[in-house]
Design a protein around this motif. Structure first.
Motif, PDB file in Angstrom:
ATOM      1  N   LEU A 101       2.327  -0.021  22.854  1.00  0.00           N
ATOM      2  CA  LEU A 101       1.356  -0.529  21.757  1.00  0.00           C
ATOM      3  C   LEU A 101       1.142   0.428  20.532  1.00  0.00           C
ATOM      4  CD1 LEU A 101      -0.562  -2.640  21.406  1.00  0.00           C
ATOM      5  CD2 LEU A 101      -2.420  -1.388  22.646  1.00  0.00           C
ATOM      6  N   ALA A 102       1.055   1.879  20.747  1.00  0.00           N
ATOM      7  CA  ALA A 102       0.975   2.713  19.904  1.00  0.00           C
ATOM      8  C   ALA A 102       2.168   2.894  18.943  1.00  0.00           C
ATOM      9  CB  ALA A 102       0.659   4.228  20.436  1.00  0.00           C
ATOM     10  N   LEU A 103       3.385   2.627  19.365  1.00  0.00           N
ATOM     11  CA  LEU A 103       4.543   2.638  18.620  1.00  0.00           C
ATOM     12  C   LEU A 103       4.574   1.409  17.884  1.00  0.00           C
ATOM     13  CD1 LEU A 103       7.076   4.183  17.930  1.00  0.00           C
ATOM     14  CD2 LEU A 103       8.325   2.939  19.825  1.00  0.00           C
ATOM     15  N   THR A 104       4.281   0.418  18.392  1.00  0.00           N
ATOM     16  CA  THR A 104       4.284  -1.089  17.683  1.00  0.00           C
ATOM     17  C   THR A 104       3.077  -0.872  16.421  1.00  0.00           C
ATOM     18  OG1 THR A 104       4.779  -2.165  19.629  1.00  0.00           O
ATOM     19  CG2 THR A 104       3.725  -3.599  18.023  1.00  0.00           C
ATOM     20  N   THR A 105       1.996  -0.428  16.755  1.00  0.00           N
ATOM     21  CA  THR A 105       0.917  -0.262  15.622  1.00  0.00           C
ATOM     22  C   THR A 105       1.472   0.770  14.546  1.00  0.00           C
ATOM     23  OG1 THR A 105      -0.927  -0.410  17.223  1.00  0.00           O
ATOM     24  CG2 THR A 105      -1.637   0.659  15.155  1.00  0.00           C
ATOM     25  N   VAL A 106       2.179   1.800  14.880  1.00  0.00           N
ATOM     26  CA  VAL A 106       2.660   2.797  13.663  1.00  0.00           C
ATOM     27  C   VAL A 106       3.676   1.945  12.861  1.00  0.00           C
ATOM     28  CG1 VAL A 106       3.969   4.884  13.470  1.00  0.00           C
ATOM     29  CG2 VAL A 106       1.979   4.999  14.960  1.00  0.00           C
ATOM     30  N   ALA A 107       4.707   1.250  13.686  1.00  0.00           N
ATOM     31  CA  ALA A 107       5.640   0.537  12.843  1.00  0.00           C
ATOM     32  C   ALA A 107       5.071  -0.460  12.106  1.00  0.00           C
ATOM     33  CB  ALA A 107       6.562  -0.135  14.031  1.00  0.00           C
ATOM     34  N   LEU A 108       4.090  -1.302  12.309  1.00  0.00           N
ATOM     35  CA  LEU A 108       3.342  -2.206  11.602  1.00  0.00           C
ATOM     36  C   LEU A 108       2.785  -1.697  10.410  1.00  0.00           C
ATOM     37  CD1 LEU A 108       2.748  -5.231  11.514  1.00  0.00           C
ATOM     38  CD2 LEU A 108       0.588  -4.722  12.668  1.00  0.00           C
ATOM     39  N   VAL A 109       1.951  -0.599  10.595  1.00  0.00           N
ATOM     40  CA  VAL A 109       1.348   0.053   9.361  1.00  0.00           C
ATOM     41  C   VAL A 109       2.269   0.560   8.585  1.00  0.00           C
ATOM     42  CG1 VAL A 109      -0.161   1.921   8.956  1.00  0.00           C
ATOM     43  CG2 VAL A 109      -0.792   0.880  10.815  1.00  0.00           C
ATOM     44  N   LEU A 122       5.222   0.070   3.254  1.00  0.00           N
ATOM     45  CA  LEU A 122       6.377   0.113   2.554  1.00  0.00           C
ATOM     46  C   LEU A 122       6.296  -1.329   1.600  1.00  0.00           C
ATOM     47  CD1 LEU A 122       9.165   1.352   4.939  1.00  0.00           C
ATOM     48  CD2 LEU A 122       8.318   2.539   2.993  1.00  0.00           C
ATOM     49  N   ILE A 123       5.827  -2.297   2.172  1.00  0.00           N
ATOM     50  CA  ILE A 123       6.068  -3.632   1.487  1.00  0.00           C
ATOM     51  C   ILE A 123       5.030  -3.443   0.415  1.00  0.00           C
ATOM     52  CG2 ILE A 123       5.088  -6.119   1.457  1.00  0.00           C
ATOM     53  CD1 ILE A 123       6.366  -6.110   4.469  1.00  0.00           C
ATOM     54  N   GLY A 124       3.952  -3.032   0.271  1.00  0.00           N
ATOM     55  CA  GLY A 124       2.850  -2.768  -0.695  1.00  0.00           C
ATOM     56  C   GLY A 124       3.270  -1.771  -1.520  1.00  0.00           C
ATOM     57  N   TYR A 125       4.121  -0.836  -1.262  1.00  0.00           N
ATOM     58  CA  TYR A 125       4.710   0.114  -2.091  1.00  0.00           C
ATOM     59  C   TYR A 125       5.693  -0.686  -3.150  1.00  0.00           C
ATOM     60  CZ  TYR A 125       7.003   4.076  -4.155  1.00  0.00           C
ATOM     61  OH  TYR A 125       7.562   5.149  -5.029  1.00  0.00           O
ATOM     62  N   ALA A 126       6.573  -1.443  -2.540  1.00  0.00           N
ATOM     63  CA  ALA A 126       7.652  -2.067  -3.043  1.00  0.00           C
ATOM     64  C   ALA A 126       6.923  -3.019  -4.047  1.00  0.00           C
ATOM     65  CB  ALA A 126       8.409  -2.751  -2.126  1.00  0.00           C
ATOM     66  N   PHE A 127       5.834  -3.767  -3.790  1.00  0.00           N
ATOM     67  CA  PHE A 127       5.298  -4.551  -4.634  1.00  0.00           C
ATOM     68  C   PHE A 127       4.602  -4.223  -5.712  1.00  0.00           C
ATOM     69  CE2 PHE A 127       5.801  -8.093  -1.334  1.00  0.00           C
ATOM     70  CZ  PHE A 127       6.572  -8.820  -2.054  1.00  0.00           C
ATOM     71  N   ARG A 128       4.025  -3.055  -5.681  1.00  0.00           N
ATOM     72  CA  ARG A 128       2.967  -2.406  -6.614  1.00  0.00           C
ATOM     73  C   ARG A 128       3.684  -2.455  -8.078  1.00  0.00           C
ATOM     74  NH1 ARG A 128       4.496   2.625  -8.642  1.00  0.00           N
ATOM     75  NH2 ARG A 128       6.226   3.573  -7.273  1.00  0.00           N
ATOM     76  N   ASP A 129       4.912  -2.591  -8.384  1.00  0.00           N
ATOM     77  CA  ASP A 129       5.628  -2.585  -9.682  1.00  0.00           C
ATOM     78  C   ASP A 129       6.286  -3.919  -9.892  1.00  0.00           C
ATOM     79  OD1 ASP A 129       4.629   0.053 -10.684  1.00  0.00           O
ATOM     80  OD2 ASP A 129       6.431   1.023 -10.145  1.00  0.00           O
ATOM     81  N   GLY A 130       6.249  -4.677  -8.732  1.00  0.00           N
ATOM     82  CA  GLY A 130       7.058  -5.698  -8.820  1.00  0.00           C
ATOM     83  C   GLY A 130       6.397  -6.982  -9.238  1.00  0.00           C
TER      84      GLY A 130
END
Length: 150
Positions: free
Chosen positions: A16-24, A29-37
């Protein structure tokens, strides 16, 4: 038996902890990629009412104002874009689309520099009747747009 139960419970918490870290991490990363896109569309009147912040890249759309298209040396072009309520001067260095012209709809991507929109990309309508939806909506809002054939 109790030791096996504790081991399963510990394993479940780890998964559960590993899944939460992967989701966050994925969302970050998606938010970072979209910030300039993501480039928001603005009509000239919207730019005048609420000027963009310095260096903000956005899309400007409207009609190329009649009599303002000036081709400079090489591929340098200047013109003005209007939505009927406001006019913004535009400068562009590059090759314009074939159907680009005065009194035609266009959308440019770029940023404002000292009151002039410096475009890095220009898009124009692709046939005689098409106009980008954002441009059409902005022109309708200003009462400038007329349906083709009217």
């Amino acid at each position: 038996m109790a030791g096996l139960k504790n081991l399963k419970k510990k394993r479940r918490v780890q998964v559960l902890a590993l899944t939460t870290v992967a989701l966050v991490l994925s969302v970050s990363l998606i938010g970072y990629a979209f910030r300039d896109g993501i480039n928001l569309f603005r009509a000239p009147a919207q730019v005048m009412e609420d000027p963009p912040r310095a260096g903000e890249i956005f899309r400007l759309g409207g009609l190329v104002e009649d009599g303002t298209l000036v081709r400079g040396e090489g591929t340098h072009v200047t013109f003005s874009v209007t939505d009927g309520a406001a006019t913004i001067p535009v400068t562009f260095e590059g090759v314009l689309p074939d159907l680009f012209g005065e009194n035609q709809g266009m959308i440019g991507t770029g940023s404002m520099v000292e009151g002039t929109f410096v475009a890095t990309e220009i898009l124009a309508k692709h046939d005689e009747t098409y106009m980008p939806k954002e441009v059409m909506d902005a022109l309708k809002e200003q009462g400038v747009y007329q349906e083709p054939g009217s």
